[in-house]
Write a protein that holds these residues in place. Structure first.
Motif, PDB file in Angstrom:
ATOM      1  N   GLN A  34       1.685   0.594  -0.847  1.00 31.21           N
ATOM      2  CA  GLN A  34       0.429   0.216  -1.485  1.00 31.21           C
ATOM      3  C   GLN A  34       0.569  -1.094  -2.257  1.00 31.21           C
ATOM      4  O   GLN A  34      -0.270  -1.983  -2.155  1.00 31.21           O
ATOM      5  CB  GLN A  34      -0.042   1.339  -2.414  1.00 31.21           C
ATOM      6  N   GLU A  35       1.655  -1.226  -2.990  1.00 30.21           N
ATOM      7  CA  GLU A  35       1.871  -2.445  -3.779  1.00 30.21           C
ATOM      8  C   GLU A  35       2.120  -3.661  -2.893  1.00 30.21           C
ATOM      9  O   GLU A  35       1.534  -4.724  -3.089  1.00 30.21           O
ATOM     10  CB  GLU A  35       3.055  -2.251  -4.725  1.00 30.21           C
ATOM     11  N   ASN A  36       2.965  -3.519  -1.890  1.00 26.37           N
ATOM     12  CA  ASN A  36       3.329  -4.655  -1.041  1.00 26.37           C
ATOM     13  C   ASN A  36       2.195  -5.092  -0.119  1.00 26.37           C
ATOM     14  O   ASN A  36       2.083  -6.274   0.208  1.00 26.37           O
ATOM     15  CB  ASN A  36       4.572  -4.332  -0.216  1.00 26.37           C
ATOM     16  N   LEU A  37       1.384  -4.143   0.324  1.00 26.36           N
ATOM     17  CA  LEU A  37       0.320  -4.456   1.277  1.00 26.36           C
ATOM     18  C   LEU A  37      -1.046  -4.642   0.624  1.00 26.36           C
ATOM     19  O   LEU A  37      -1.982  -5.081   1.286  1.00 26.36           O
ATOM     20  CB  LEU A  37       0.222  -3.347   2.336  1.00 26.36           C
ATOM     21  N   LYS A  38      -1.157  -4.268  -0.649  1.00 22.67           N
ATOM     22  CA  LYS A  38      -2.461  -4.349  -1.339  1.00 22.67           C
ATOM     23  C   LYS A  38      -3.518  -3.570  -0.546  1.00 22.67           C
ATOM     24  O   LYS A  38      -4.587  -4.069  -0.239  1.00 22.67           O
ATOM     25  CB  LYS A  38      -2.919  -5.791  -1.539  1.00 22.67           C
ATOM     26  N   ILE A  39      -3.204  -2.340  -0.217  1.00 26.32           N
ATOM     27  CA  ILE A  39      -4.034  -1.475   0.608  1.00 26.32           C
ATOM     28  C   ILE A  39      -4.532  -0.308  -0.243  1.00 26.32           C
ATOM     29  O   ILE A  39      -3.806   0.154  -1.130  1.00 26.32           O
ATOM     30  CB  ILE A  39      -3.214  -0.979   1.832  1.00 26.32           C
ATOM     31  N   SER A  40      -5.728   0.158   0.000  1.00 31.85           N
ATOM     32  CA  SER A  40      -6.267   1.274  -0.786  1.00 31.85           C
ATOM     33  C   SER A  40      -5.524   2.566  -0.448  1.00 31.85           C
ATOM     34  O   SER A  40      -4.974   2.718   0.647  1.00 31.85           O
ATOM     35  CB  SER A  40      -7.762   1.452  -0.521  1.00 31.85           C
ATOM     36  N   LYS A  41      -5.530   3.489  -1.385  1.00 28.44           N
ATOM     37  CA  LYS A  41      -4.854   4.774  -1.176  1.00 28.44           C
ATOM     38  C   LYS A  41      -5.432   5.520   0.012  1.00 28.44           C
ATOM     39  O   LYS A  41      -4.691   6.085   0.816  1.00 28.44           O
ATOM     40  CB  LYS A  41      -4.975   5.644  -2.435  1.00 28.44           C
ATOM     41  N   SER A  42      -6.752   5.524   0.134  1.00 27.33           N
ATOM     42  CA  SER A  42      -7.375   6.280   1.223  1.00 27.33           C
ATOM     43  C   SER A  42      -7.040   5.686   2.587  1.00 27.33           C
ATOM     44  O   SER A  42      -6.751   6.422   3.537  1.00 27.33           O
ATOM     45  CB  SER A  42      -8.887   6.371   1.023  1.00 27.33           C
ATOM     46  N   VAL A  43      -7.059   4.374   2.695  1.00 28.63           N
ATOM     47  CA  VAL A  43      -6.726   3.728   3.973  1.00 28.63           C
ATOM     48  C   VAL A  43      -5.249   3.950   4.295  1.00 28.63           C
ATOM     49  O   VAL A  43      -4.897   4.283   5.432  1.00 28.63           O
ATOM     50  CB  VAL A  43      -7.067   2.219   3.950  1.00 28.63           C
TER      51      VAL A  43
ATOM     52  N   LEU B 287      -0.956   6.403   7.546  1.00 26.44           N
ATOM     53  CA  LEU B 287       0.290   7.172   7.579  1.00 26.44           C
ATOM     54  C   LEU B 287       0.115   8.452   8.400  1.00 26.44           C
ATOM     55  O   LEU B 287       1.014   8.859   9.133  1.00 26.44           O
ATOM     56  CB  LEU B 287       0.768   7.484   6.163  1.00 26.44           C
ATOM     57  N   LYS B 288      -1.050   9.075   8.299  1.00 27.88           N
ATOM     58  CA  LYS B 288      -1.321  10.278   9.098  1.00 27.88           C
ATOM     59  C   LYS B 288      -1.351   9.946  10.585  1.00 27.88           C
ATOM     60  O   LYS B 288      -0.818  10.694  11.413  1.00 27.88           O
ATOM     61  CB  LYS B 288      -2.636  10.931   8.667  1.00 27.88           C
ATOM     62  N   ILE B 289      -1.979   8.832  10.949  1.00 30.00           N
ATOM     63  CA  ILE B 289      -2.005   8.400  12.353  1.00 30.00           C
ATOM     64  C   ILE B 289      -0.584   8.177  12.846  1.00 30.00           C
ATOM     65  O   ILE B 289      -0.206   8.621  13.934  1.00 30.00           O
ATOM     66  CB  ILE B 289      -2.844   7.113  12.519  1.00 30.00           C
ATOM     67  N   MET B 290       0.217   7.498  12.038  1.00 29.71           N
ATOM     68  CA  MET B 290       1.590   7.192  12.436  1.00 29.71           C
ATOM     69  C   MET B 290       2.443   8.454  12.526  1.00 29.71           C
ATOM     70  O   MET B 290       3.285   8.579  13.414  1.00 29.71           O
ATOM     71  CB  MET B 290       2.198   6.194  11.450  1.00 29.71           C
TER      72      MET B 290
END
Length: 148
Positions: free
Chosen positions: A46-55, A60-63
């Protein structure tokens, strides 16, 4: 540029299409990059990618469903249990894909005056990707073709 002969194939069972469907999901390649860089925790992604928790949770579930990663629970002192993520063997097999994408991007897109990502050997020496035949000889584009 070399032109490859046209052939018909089952487009729904094409390995390029199937791979693009999975790896073309926004954020998936960047999460894999983070895993190759040694990051494994949700908070690091989340910190490195600046991505929202929900996304991030969704990706991660898809992967995980695609068997690229597995999650393992860990707990730090006096904190709630959390998950850490690791590449499966199938995920580790993406090193060749990531290396090819990285090499192409370094050659064609990045600003050479800025620091950029590289793959090096254990001594820090640069490496390059190549196709080789069964005898170990390097091949160029004129030696290759797609076949069904």
């Amino acid at each position: 540029m070399k032109k490859f002969p046209k052939t018909e194939t089952n487009r729904f069972n094409c390995p390029i299409q199937l791979t693009a469907d999975l790896l073309g999901e926004r954020w998936v390649l960047l999460i894999i990059r983070e895993l190759f860089l040694g990051h494994s925790k949700f908070s690091e992604f989340q910190e490195n990618l600046k991505i929202s928790k929900s996304v991030l949770t969704s990706k991660l579930k898809i992967m995980e469903h695609s068997n690229l990663i597995v999650k393992k629970e860990y707990q730090e002192d006096n904190r709630r249990a959390r998950n850490e993520y690791f590449l499966t063997d199938k995920g580790v097999d993406l090193m060749n894909v990531m290396g090819a994408v990285l090499a192409w991007g370094n050659s064609n897109l990045v600003d050479k005056n800025e620091p950029f990502l590289k793959i090096v050997d254990k001594n820090g020496a640069p490496v390059k990707m190549t196709f080789v035949n069964n005898e170990g000889s390097s091949l160029n584009i004129n030696d290759l073709q797609f076949v069904l």
